[in-house]
Design a protein around this motif. Structure first.
Motif, short mmCIF file in Angstrom:
data_model
loop_
_atom_site.label_atom_id
_atom_site.label_comp_id
_atom_site.label_asym_id
_atom_site.label_seq_id
_atom_site.Cartn_x
_atom_site.Cartn_y
_atom_site.Cartn_z
N LEU A 1 4.01 5.75 -5.43
CA LEU A 1 3.99 5.77 -6.90
C LEU A 1 2.93 6.73 -7.44
O LEU A 1 3.10 7.29 -8.52
N VAL A 2 1.84 6.90 -6.72
CA VAL A 2 0.82 7.82 -7.22
C VAL A 2 1.02 9.23 -6.65
O VAL A 2 0.14 10.08 -6.79
N GLU B 1 0.82 -1.20 0.00
CA GLU B 1 0.00 0.00 0.00
C GLU B 1 0.86 1.26 0.00
O GLU B 1 0.60 2.22 -0.73
N ALA C 1 2.14 10.29 -3.32
CA ALA C 1 1.92 10.67 -1.93
C ALA C 1 3.22 11.21 -1.34
O ALA C 1 4.29 10.69 -1.61
N GLU D 1 4.00 1.52 -0.98
CA GLU D 1 4.71 1.62 -2.25
C GLU D 1 3.79 2.24 -3.30
O GLU D 1 4.20 3.14 -4.05
N ILE D 2 2.54 1.77 -3.32
CA ILE D 2 1.58 2.30 -4.29
C ILE D 2 1.30 3.77 -4.03
O ILE D 2 1.26 4.59 -4.95
N MET D 3 1.15 4.11 -2.75
CA MET D 3 0.92 5.52 -2.41
C MET D 3 2.05 6.40 -2.94
O MET D 3 1.82 7.47 -3.50
#
Ligand SMILES: Nc1ncnc2c1ncn2[C@@H]1O[C@H](COP(=O)(O)OP(=O)(O)O)[C@@H](O)[C@H]1O
Ligand SMILES: [Mg+2]
Lengths: 293, 231
Positions: free
Chosen positions: A207-208, A201, A210, A203-205
């Motif tokens: 990447l988008v 989660e 955050a 890592e994804i944050m």
């Protein structure tokens, strides 16, 4: 992002990680329980000890060369030292009578006495009585006066008791420190586990787009929340235990001794909650600092 | 191509090389991409297509060479500026990268939340994008309960929800049947029409050729072997 959303997110995270959070809150609350138990004990013990010393009562035993005619002069000298609230002369005849009445079964022994072996005495009450140091200093001054044989104010046992008590207090502080460290360690560990369980989660944050603050804030909110709840729970357990035990004590003991046992002051409770909330935050800080290094 | 077109290029790569150990994933790649272009990156598996996209949004750092995005040198972007850069990209990852414990709605909304948008705006925008991708009914579903095609559509919805000027899509039709692939590409085309620059990596050139007009960049073993325009 507004704080309310961070709080909502933190609550959602806590819900999704219920077991871990529960363990942490319980650990914090147990540590806080131990710490506040010590605090409760010391707050009360200090007050009770002060109570024992209350009135700063002391007996001044006079030399055998003293005769009642010298009393006004001696009284004046003692009064000039200040500090004395009340003073009562106890002639040796009365002292003997007191002793006789207290030990009425042994009156035969007293009858064999040819002369009164007891000294004349003065019973005084000092103005300052809270501070043991001052009492001791004052007693020393009186002891130095002419015609004064000795001063007794419970110095022997009280001093010894206070020494033990302060040792006990130091041990208490050390124990408190130890338990707080354990709580800190557990909190930091929970944050670490929570962080790793949300690795994907996070890592994804990132990447988008955050920011680090966006990622970290929910952990801090969670830490603060755990600390606060843990502190509150610890105090509530202590409060419940206190009322159960103290009502038992006052029923059984109040006839014999007057024990003025009170729960922690509001200030102390506030400090405990504040400390445990800080602990939650600090655990989080240490953990994130280490992880994101 | 006219001469000053390079000045307006939104993405410029200068001799970009990316090594993983001794392995050359990108080998001396130079290319300019104009705003509003639809770029199609093709080549066999392992050619470096994913790597090319990754160095653009700084999921990986280049080993050699320079990349400019709107004239901004990626090598000079500080850690604190990185989130801002990434918000300019909409990304469809090859492995979707949906958060398994969050609903479809939450996954898509995340992009707008990190950008600090207002809740009312987020709600409206996310529902709109889910509607246009046909995922509206699955808004409250968790990604692991969805089919591959549905997850793909959520990934695309998340990539476009922030109205990015650059959309990077890695194999966005990879796990889809012909009809679903068509749907996703049409969707990306719609954003292209609105002016977004789009880079799609896919090993399936034939599927693309039949649907999309744009420039094709062919990679092989990390090298740019051909660029051609598809009509
Ligand atoms: N993280 C990595 N570590 C080591 N090698 C990698 C890594 N990512 C990609 N590669 C290698 O780099 C080459 C290009 O990979 P990739 O860009 O994923 O190719 P494509 O997307 O075109 O299939 C491949 O040979 C792959 O094995
Ligand atoms: Mg790939």
């Amino acid at each position: 992002m507004p704080m309310t959303r961070y709080i909502k997110k933190a609550l959602a995270d806590i819900r999704s990680n219920r077991f871990l959070n529960l363990i942490t809150i319980v650990t914090i609350s147990l540590s806080i329980l131990v710490v506040s138990l010590f605090l409760l004990f010391f707050e009360n013990a200090s007050r009770v000890i002060e109570g024992w010393n209350q009135g700063g009562r002391a007996m001044i035993y006079l030399e055998s060369a003293f005769s009642p005619e010298m009393l006004p002069d001696l009284e004046a000298r003692i009064n000039s030292l200040g500090e004395v609230d009340e003073m009562q002369f106890i002639p040796k005849s009365r002292a003997l009578e007191r002793l006789k009445s207290e030990m009425s079964s042994h009156t035969g022994f007293f009858d064999t006495l040819k002369q009164n072996p007891l000294p004349h005495a003065l019973e005084i009450r000092m103005k300052t009585h809270g501070d043991f140091q001052k009492v001791a200093a004052f007693a020393k001054k009186i002891g130095a006066l002419d015609m004064v044989e000795s001063v007794e104010y419970g110095q022997g046992w009280l001093a010894r008791f206070l020494k033990i008590f302060s040792l006990f207090r130091i041990t208490g502080y050390a124990m408190c420190g130890l338990f707080l460290l354990i709580a800190l360690f557990i909190t930091a560990n929970t944050v670490r586990l929570a962080f790793y369980s949300r690795r994907l989660e996070i890592e994804i944050m990132r990447l988008v787009g955050a920011t680090e603050a966006f990622i970290k804030t929910p952990f801090y909110v969670e830490g603060l929340f755990q600390g606060f709840l843990g502190g509150l729970l610890g105090l509530l357990i202590l409060l419940a235990a206190f009322f159960t035990v103290s009502s038992g004590i006052s029923q059984n003991l109040s006839a014999y001794v007057y024990l003025d046992i009170r729960f922690l002051s509001v200030k102390a409770m506030g400090l405990i909650i504040l400390a445990s909330t800080f602990l939650g935050w600090f655990g989080c800080y240490l953990s994130l600092k280490q992880i994101l290094k | 191509m006219n001469l000053d077109s390079s000045k307006q290029a939104i993405i410029r790569l200068f001799n970009v090389t990316k090594r993983y150990g001794a392995k050359l994933a990108l080998n001396d790649v130079s290319v300019d991409i104009q705003p509003g272009e639809f770029i199609f990156i093709s080549g066999p598996s392992g050619a470096g297509k994913s790597t090319l996209l990754k160095v653009l949004y700084l999921a990986e750092k280049v080993s050699e060479g320079q990349i400019l995005i709107n004239g901004m040198n990626l090598a000079r972007i500080s850690a604190s500026k990185l989130p801002r850069l990434r918000r300019r990209f909409g990304m469809v990852f090859q492995d979707f990268k949906l958060i398994p414990g969050r609903t479809v709605y939450e996954n898509v909304a995340l992009v707008l939340e990190v950008a600090g948008e207002k809740p009312s705006y987020i709600r409206k925008k996310v529902m709109h994008v889910l509607r246009t991708t046909g995922m509206e009914k699955k808004a409250n579903a968790l990604p692991p309960t969805l089919s591959g095609g549905e997850q793909q559509r959520v990934a695309v919805a998340r990539a476009v929800v922030g109205d990015p000027d650059i959309i990077l899509a890695d194999e966005p039709t990879g796990s889809l049947d012909q009809a679903s692939a068509r749907l996703v590409l049409d969707f990306l085309m719609a954003y292209h029409q609105k002016g977004a620059t789009i880079l799609v990596a896919s090993h399936n050139l034939h599927l693309m050729e039949s649907m999309v007009r744009g420039r094709n960049i062919v990679l092989d073993q990390g090298q740019l072997v051909k660029t051609s325009t598809m009509l």
